[in-house]
Design a protein around this motif. Structure first.
Motif, PDB file in Angstrom:
ATOM      1  N   SER A   1     -10.837   4.459   3.613  1.00  0.00           N
ATOM      2  CA  SER A   1      -9.615   3.719   3.959  1.00  0.00           C
ATOM      3  C   SER A   1      -9.521   3.277   5.405  1.00  0.00           C
ATOM      4  O   SER A   1      -8.708   2.418   5.726  1.00  0.00           O
ATOM      5  CB  SER A   1      -8.385   4.570   3.622  1.00  0.00           C
TER       6      SER A   1
ATOM      7  N   SER B   1       0.104  15.253  -3.422  1.00  0.00           N
ATOM      8  CA  SER B   1      -1.167  14.571  -3.678  1.00  0.00           C
ATOM      9  C   SER B   1      -2.206  15.553  -4.205  1.00  0.00           C
ATOM     10  O   SER B   1      -3.011  15.225  -5.094  1.00  0.00           O
ATOM     11  CB  SER B   1      -1.680  13.900  -2.399  1.00  0.00           C
TER      12      SER B   1
ATOM     13  N   VAL C   1      -6.301   1.425  -2.135  1.00  0.00           N
ATOM     14  CA  VAL C   1      -5.149   1.831  -2.942  1.00  0.00           C
ATOM     15  C   VAL C   1      -5.164   1.127  -4.292  1.00  0.00           C
ATOM     16  O   VAL C   1      -4.972   1.760  -5.346  1.00  0.00           O
ATOM     17  CB  VAL C   1      -3.829   1.548  -2.192  1.00  0.00           C
TER      18      VAL C   1
ATOM     19  N   MET D   1      -5.420   8.725   0.009  1.00  0.00           N
ATOM     20  CA  MET D   1      -5.794   7.331   0.250  1.00  0.00           C
ATOM     21  C   MET D   1      -5.458   6.906   1.675  1.00  0.00           C
ATOM     22  O   MET D   1      -5.329   5.737   1.977  1.00  0.00           O
ATOM     23  CB  MET D   1      -5.120   6.419  -0.778  1.00  0.00           C
TER      24      MET D   1
ATOM     25  N   ALA E   1       0.828  -1.206   0.000  1.00  0.00           N
ATOM     26  CA  ALA E   1       0.000   0.000   0.000  1.00  0.00           C
ATOM     27  C   ALA E   1       0.863   1.256   0.000  1.00  0.00           C
ATOM     28  O   ALA E   1       0.601   2.208  -0.742  1.00  0.00           O
ATOM     29  CB  ALA E   1      -0.931   0.001   1.215  1.00  0.00           C
TER      30      ALA E   1
ATOM     31  N   THR F   1      -6.013   3.154  -7.751  1.00  0.00           N
ATOM     32  CA  THR F   1      -4.921   3.179  -8.734  1.00  0.00           C
ATOM     33  C   THR F   1      -5.360   2.576 -10.058  1.00  0.00           C
ATOM     34  O   THR F   1      -5.061   3.115 -11.130  1.00  0.00           O
ATOM     35  CB  THR F   1      -3.695   2.412  -8.186  1.00  0.00           C
TER      36      THR F   1
ATOM     37  N   VAL G   1      -2.831   6.966   3.326  1.00  0.00           N
ATOM     38  CA  VAL G   1      -1.539   6.313   3.510  1.00  0.00           C
ATOM     39  C   VAL G   1      -0.564   7.354   4.047  1.00  0.00           C
ATOM     40  O   VAL G   1      -0.462   8.450   3.487  1.00  0.00           O
ATOM     41  CB  VAL G   1      -1.030   5.734   2.171  1.00  0.00           C
TER      42      VAL G   1
ATOM     43  N   ALA H   1       0.755   3.553  -3.392  1.00  0.00           N
ATOM     44  CA  ALA H   1       0.154   4.879  -3.192  1.00  0.00           C
ATOM     45  C   ALA H   1       1.153   5.986  -3.488  1.00  0.00           C
ATOM     46  O   ALA H   1       0.823   6.989  -4.119  1.00  0.00           O
ATOM     47  CB  ALA H   1      -0.372   5.001  -1.767  1.00  0.00           C
TER      48      ALA H   1
ATOM     49  N   GLN I   1      -0.953   9.301  -2.170  1.00  0.00           N
ATOM     50  CA  GLN I   1      -0.992   8.640  -0.871  1.00  0.00           C
ATOM     51  C   GLN I   1      -1.797   9.422   0.162  1.00  0.00           C
ATOM     52  O   GLN I   1      -2.510   8.843   0.980  1.00  0.00           O
ATOM     53  CB  GLN I   1       0.438   8.383  -0.369  1.00  0.00           C
TER      54      GLN I   1
END
Length: 403
Positions: A196, A151, A207, A138, A125, A211, A140, A129, A135
């Protein structure tokens, strides 16, 4: 930081001599962000008092977001090619991003960074990410504290791609106002990590699915027929809007939506300056910083940072015909390196200086000067050996594709 520096030599924009002011703003913003992040390991007793009256980190990133909003759509529209746009973005962003991530992963492996537990328990992950630079949307953890802004840069690029494909990319003022309105009126009702939250398995699923959807949508936009491109654009826009609304790990729904409003406001200002929108749009754009002030009404430092960032950008725009100091434009040239690499040095300082107040202030300030000198030397090297060759390769590939 938000975007890789678009230098005054970039052929994608008109009147490139006049764009030195953008490099100057980047250079200023990058060094202010370095100052913000140096407070914790070197002068922690001053951090909260400073941020209470002026938040230097938010000031720096908002200047970066305004610059990106001003310049990136202009680059896309002048080329008129989404493929060329993404080749350019890839070779501007990912090579140095990879260096930064590799460096932070090394620090994590050595135990110098607290994220080593995340890297050990959720490697797929984390890697996937970060590879897509989304990331932060998401949930992360960012391997470097500055990567969260990328991001939002990536979200902006993907939304621009979708809007360009659907033929609505010129509605930047309306888009900025829409993001600002949702930030003010609806962000307080939005969940933070709807998708998440719930363990490693759920995070990995989000993720992988996000993606895959974005990769398929981007492939459709770049290589599909008319209807395939439109379906891909809708998939991209819908996914990004969903992530922005309900799945931000930092800084939160209203701040994230305000960031997108700021970037599209920068685009509107470019269109006004270029004569593509009437000057009455400036009055509408002026509502965007006010939208940021309303949710932040209890945070004086953030309010001052928002106002200062917009005034700085306005001053740069007003002085765009003036010659900028060469040292400041050089800082702008290497600002992406400054932004991504300074956490590596400061993480190292923090590891070897666990109790800063126990060290005399003059020693810590001397160390700060030494860190800045080392950082600028390192950035000169990464510009010469990483950023510049990568950008040249990207331009060759764009020219080859066009030929």
């Amino acid at each position: 930081m938000l975007s890789a520096p678009l230098t005054t030599a970039d052929p994608a924009l008109p009147n490139t001599r006049r764009l030195a002011w953008l490099d100057a703003l980047r250079g200023l913003a990058a060094m202010v962000v370095v100052f913000e992040h140096a407070l914790e390991p070197l002068w922690p007793e001053a951090r909260l008092p400073i941020k209470a009256v002026f938040d230097p980190g938010w000031y720096g990133v908002l200047v970066f977001f305004l610059v990106s909003g001003y310049v990136v759509p202009a680059s896309l529209e002048r080329r008129g090619s989404l493929r060329a746009f993404w080749i350019s973005r890839f070779f501007r962003l990912w090579p140095l991003f990879t260096v930064c991530v590799a460096g932070m992963a090394l620090l994590a492996a050595l135990g110098w960074d607290s994220l080593h537990t995340w890297w050990g328990s959720r490697p797929v992950a984390m890697a996937l990410a970060h590879a897509g630079m989304l990331q932060n949307l998401m949930y992360v953890p960012n391997l470097a504290n500055v990567l969260w802004t990328l991001s939002f840069e990536m979200a902006f690029y993907l939304l621009l791609t979708a809007m360009f494909t659907l033929g609505v990319h010129r509605h930047s003022t309306v888009t900025a106002l829409a993001f600002a309105a949702v930030a003010v009126l609806g962000a307080g009702l939005l969940p933070v990590t709807l998708l998440s939250a719930g363990g490693a398995g759920r995070m990995l699923t989000v993720v992988v699915v996000v993606t895959a959807v974005l990769a398929a949508g981007l492939a459709a936009v770049l290589y599909g027929g008319r209807w395939v491109r439109q379906v891909g654009a809708v998939a991209i826009a819908g996914t990004i809007l969903l992530l922005l609304a309900v799945n931000q790990s930092y800084p939160g729904p209203w701040q994230g939506l305000f960031i997108l409003a700021t970037m599209f406001a920068g685009t509107a200002l470019y269109r006004v300056e270029a004569g593509r929108l009437s000057h009455r749009h400036i009055a509408w754009v002026a509502l965007i910083p006010l939208a940021g002030l309303w949710p932040a009404r209890a945070e004086t430092g953030l309010q001052v940072a928002i106002v200062a960032a917009w005034l700085t950008f306005a001053a740069g725009l007003a002085l765009r015909h003036r010659t900028m100091p060469s040292w400041l434009t050089w800082l702008g040239l290497v600002s992406y390196s400054i932004y991504l690499l300074h956490p590596l040095l400061l993480e190292s300082v923090e590891f070897f200086l666990p109790d800063p107040p126990a060290v005399p202030l003059v020693v810590r300030l001397t160390l700060l000067v030494a860190v800045c000198a080392a950082l600028l030397g390192l950035c000169a090297l990464t510009w010469r050996w990483v950023e510049k060759p990568a950008q040249r390769l990207g331009k060759r590939l764009i020219n080859r594709a066009a030929g």
